[in-house]
Write a protein that holds these residues in place. Structure first.
Motif, short mmCIF file in Angstrom:
data_model
loop_
_atom_site.label_atom_id
_atom_site.label_comp_id
_atom_site.label_asym_id
_atom_site.label_seq_id
_atom_site.Cartn_x
_atom_site.Cartn_y
_atom_site.Cartn_z
N LEU A 186 -15.44 -5.22 -1.37
CA LEU A 186 -14.71 -5.51 -0.37
C LEU A 186 -13.93 -4.62 0.25
CD1 LEU A 186 -13.69 -9.10 -1.74
CD2 LEU A 186 -15.29 -8.73 -0.16
N LYS A 187 -13.68 -4.46 1.53
CA LYS A 187 -12.88 -3.66 2.02
C LYS A 187 -11.67 -3.62 1.85
CE LYS A 187 -15.88 -3.15 6.07
NZ LYS A 187 -16.20 -3.13 7.57
N TRP A 188 -10.56 -2.92 2.00
CA TRP A 188 -9.37 -2.81 1.62
C TRP A 188 -8.59 -4.04 2.48
CZ3 TRP A 188 -6.22 -1.22 -2.20
CH2 TRP A 188 -4.74 -1.07 -1.92
N SER A 189 -8.96 -3.97 3.73
CA SER A 189 -8.28 -5.06 4.60
C SER A 189 -8.57 -6.63 4.22
CB SER A 189 -8.62 -4.64 6.07
OG SER A 189 -10.17 -4.70 6.34
N GLU A 190 -9.79 -6.67 3.41
CA GLU A 190 -10.28 -8.04 3.03
C GLU A 190 -9.54 -8.60 1.68
OE1 GLU A 190 -14.54 -7.75 2.84
OE2 GLU A 190 -14.48 -7.46 5.06
N LYS A 243 -5.46 -5.93 -4.15
CA LYS A 243 -5.13 -4.70 -3.87
C LYS A 243 -4.65 -3.85 -5.05
CE LYS A 243 -4.57 -5.13 1.27
NZ LYS A 243 -3.55 -5.11 2.19
N VAL A 244 -3.84 -4.55 -5.64
CA VAL A 244 -3.10 -4.12 -7.07
C VAL A 244 -3.94 -3.87 -8.05
CG1 VAL A 244 -1.36 -4.75 -9.00
CG2 VAL A 244 -0.67 -5.32 -6.34
N VAL A 279 -5.79 -0.75 -7.25
CA VAL A 279 -5.19 0.51 -7.41
C VAL A 279 -5.00 0.76 -9.03
CG1 VAL A 279 -2.79 1.60 -7.52
CG2 VAL A 279 -3.77 0.33 -5.16
N VAL A 280 -4.87 -0.23 -9.82
CA VAL A 280 -4.80 0.10 -11.24
C VAL A 280 -6.23 0.22 -11.61
CG1 VAL A 280 -4.24 -1.22 -13.24
CG2 VAL A 280 -3.06 -1.74 -11.38
N ILE A 281 -7.31 -0.28 -11.27
CA ILE A 281 -8.60 0.31 -11.87
C ILE A 281 -9.07 1.69 -11.41
CG2 ILE A 281 -11.31 -0.23 -11.69
CD1 ILE A 281 -10.24 -3.18 -11.47
N SER A 282 -8.69 2.01 -10.07
CA SER A 282 -8.83 3.50 -9.56
C SER A 282 -8.13 4.37 -10.50
CB SER A 282 -8.36 3.58 -8.12
OG SER A 282 -9.05 2.57 -7.59
N ILE A 283 -6.55 4.09 -10.78
CA ILE A 283 -5.85 4.92 -11.68
C ILE A 283 -6.55 4.98 -13.05
CG2 ILE A 283 -3.58 5.30 -12.91
CD1 ILE A 283 -2.49 3.91 -10.24
N MET A 284 -6.99 4.14 -13.63
CA MET A 284 -7.66 4.06 -15.00
C MET A 284 -8.90 4.67 -14.83
SD MET A 284 -7.26 -0.09 -16.28
CE MET A 284 -7.96 0.31 -17.74
#
Length: 664
Positions: free
Chosen positions: A62-66, A72-73, A76-81
């Motif tokens: 999904l897009k960020w806006s969706e 969103k949290v 972000v957490v998954i991307s940092i991991m």
């Protein structure tokens, strides 16, 4: 072609009633033309496909806006991991390369030292070149082989002029690591094509540079004279040790696995007989030297320290001398410090362990990058790495990439680590081979700057020779860049790497043949001929080189000016098929591995996709993709036996209009 609706059918019937002749013809044409255009559409799609184009990394989420706040949290957490996992995997990848180098040194380090002992052979520039290749492949480190060369020059066993070809060979041998890394991506055909091409562009650059610069150096001594002039002109003082940047991070892990005493190889190369019985595995990490007066025996009174400190006891002559003794204080703390195993056994264990970790990290890095590089992130990264500056400054981009490659290699202190790190990025399509080429050239320069700084830390009596060899290495790579980069037409390594990538994509076993042939069999053959003498080397080598040149000329004329060749030479069909095609060899390899594929690896059948067969009968690189393309462009009027019958609006079965058409 989209199916016609009832409204479309009614409109056509109305037109046919008003203008029966013309409308009927139009209706007939509308029904028939798509059936004839199907193959053209498929052919057009195939012609437009280029396997070297960077694939589009699409965002499947999904897009960020969706997303809501929780989504969103979580993203972000998954991307940092994922980022920290990527850093950790890269760390393990670099450490496994370091352990792999240590394993190769344990397996072949003493043999490498023995190779350097024959000074008569080293005076032969061709033999020196292949010795540089072999030793660097054996120890998996150009810095180790370069340090051996510096030690021999410093001790007077080897002249600087004789060491220049060996340095060229070390430059070739260091590119074997990223070629091995590329072979780990042989699972996907197109990924392997790009990865192997991106790795071997380094090989081709080094080989082509040697083919031009080695004869030039033998004839004129240009590198030796240039560096000698620089050393004599500038009074360069010894400096601090070379910066130890990446090793500060990786040493805690690699030192806990294995630590080597690399001076043993240098001592073997310089002819120390006591070093042959020493182990490369370091046992004592902290030692001190104590000097004390001790009574020792000497051959005769003339060997005494002084007349007052000399006495005879029976048949022995004694004197008092200062004796230095090494006191072992603290043992090392690696895994094999107390293992009573020979160097070869430990080397084989570490070789298997490091290759396992290397393959696992590489597979996980590729999968992690594929999951991270999607959507807008992929677009930004591709633009940064592959976009040129606007005209008229587009030519600056490549030189900036060379500087980036040199800087990154200076940081990691290893061209093998840097080129091995960008190889999987080329494979998954983040970096194009055209951009990987200048990065690789910069990596060659970066590894020489580290050697120059290390040479400047040498003692005063060996500083000049050490620095001159390092500068020879530096100017060799600069001359190679001037030969094969500034003019786009001269970027031959890219074209050769793409040709080899296409070949290995169709016949993946050929990658192993290339690796063994270029980095083992061919250097060993030339080394053996060199041992037999100049006459044998020239008698065998010159006809072989002439034959290769003739084949290259004929191949070029076959593709560009076939009308200028005799009719028999316009193709290679007059030769047996196994001499000009890999297809017969592929059948042999397939037959040899069929037992394992059928009985030992049942999952192979599940992993194969029902794609189209290539020209030689092997699975096509696009497999299921082409099959889906055929289904996409298939004419809806063509049916299979399992499809339902077509009916008209009254419910009566009708015969398809294209029953007589040949199915694709």
């Amino acid at each position: 072609m989209a199916p016609r609706t009832e409204g479309d059918s009614a409109s056509l019937e109305a037109q046919s009633q008003d203008k029966p002749g013309k409308a009927g013809d139009e209706l007939k044409d509308t029904a028939i033309l798509p059936a004839y255009s199907t193959v053209d559409l498929v052919d057009e799609e195939e012609k437009e496909f280029d396997p070297w184009d960077l694939p589009e990394l699409r965002n499947t989420g999904l897009k960020w806006s969706e997303l809501d706040t929780k989504g969103k949290v979580m993203r972000v957490v998954i991307s940092i991991m994922k980022f920290f996992m990527l850093v950790g995997l890269l760390y393990m990848f670099v450490c496994s390369l370091d352990v792999l180098s240590s394993a190769f040194q344990l397996v072949g380090g003493k043999a490498a030292g023995d190779i350097f002992q024959d000074n008569e052979v080293l005076s032969n520039p061709v033999a020196g070149l292949v010795i540089g290749v072999l030793v660097t492949v054996l120890v998996q480190s150009s810095s180790t082989s370069s340090s051996i060369i510096v030690s021999m020059v410093s001790s007077g066993l080897l002249e600087v002029q004789s060491a220049v070809p060996i340095i060229m060979g070390a430059n070739i041998g260091t590119s074997v690591t990223n070629t091995i890394v590329a072979m780990m991506q042989a699972g996907d055909r197109n990924v392997f094509r790009r990865a192997f091409g991106g790795a071997t562009v380094h090989d081709f650059f080094n080989w082509l540079s040697v083919l031009v610069l080695l004869p030039l150096e033998v004839a004129t001594g240009v590198l030796y004279k240039l560096t000698k002039l620089m050393i004599d002109s500038f009074q360069i003082q010894g400096g601090d040790n070379a910066p130890d940047l990446l090793n500060v991070i990786t040493d805690p892990l690699t030192d806990s696995v294995i630590q080597l005493d690399k001076n043993v190889i240098n001592e073997i190369a310089t002819g120390d007989p006591a070093a042959r019985n020493k182990s490369l595995i370091k046992v004592w990490c902290k030692t001190r030297i104590e000097t004390a007066l001790k009574n020792v025996t000497v051959p005769g009174p003339e060997n005494c320290t002084s007349a007052t400190l000399c006495w005879v006891d029976g048949n022995l002559t004694w004197t008092t001398q200062n004796v230095s003794e090494t006191i072992n204080e603290e043992k090392c703390r690696h895994m094999f410090v107390n293992a009573n195993l020979p160097d070869l056994a430990v080397g084989l264990i570490l070789l298997a362990l490091s290759l396992l970790v290397l393959c696992s990290c590489l597979i996980l890095i590729v999968k992690l990058l594929n999951s991270m590089l999607k959507g807008q992130v992929a677009v930004i990264i591709k633009k940064i790495l592959n976009t040129d500056f606007p005209f008229p400054f587009s030519w600056v981009t490549g030189y900036l990439a060379i500087l980036v490659g040199a800087g990154m290699t200076f940081i990691v202190q290893s061209s093998s680590v840097f080129t091995s790190a960008i190889t999987p990025l080329v494979g998954i399509g983040v970096i194009s081979i055209e951009r990987a080429y200048p990065l690789t050239l910069g990596s060659n320069i970066g590894t020489t700057t580290t050697a120059i700084l290390a040479a400047m830390a040498s003692p005063g009596e060996t500083l000049a020779n050490s620095l001159q060899i390092a500068l020879c290495h530096f100017f060799f790579n600069i001359a190679g860049i001037l030969l094969w980069y500034p003019i786009p037409f001269t970027r031959v390594p890219i074209r050769l790497a793409k040709a080899l990538g296409n070949k290995t994509a169709n016949y993946r076993w050929f990658a192993a043949v290339y690796l063994v042939l270029c980095f083992l069999l061919m250097p060993l053959t030339v080394f053996g001929l060199s041992l037999a003498g100049w006459q044998v080397l020239v008698g065998v080598g010159v006809p072989f080189i002439v034959l290769v040149v003739v084949i290259i000329i004929i191949n070029t004329m076959q593709s560009r000016w076939p009308h200028r060749l005799p009719s028999i030479l316009r193709t290679w069909n007059f030769l047996p098929r196994f001499m000009h095609s890999l297809a017969p060899w592929d059948r042999v390899v397939t037959t040899m591995t069929s037992f394992c594929a059928a009985r030992c690896c049942c999952c192979c059948k599940c992993c194969q996709s029902p794609g189209l067969k290539g020209e030689n009968g092997d699975q096509d690189s696009l497999g299921g993709k082409k099959a889906r393309d055929l289904e996409m462009y298939d004419n809806p009027t063509l049916t299979h036996d399992c499809e339902p019958e077509l009916t008209n609006r009254k419910g009566d079965a009708v015969k398809p209009a294209a029953d007589k058409a040949t199915k694709l």
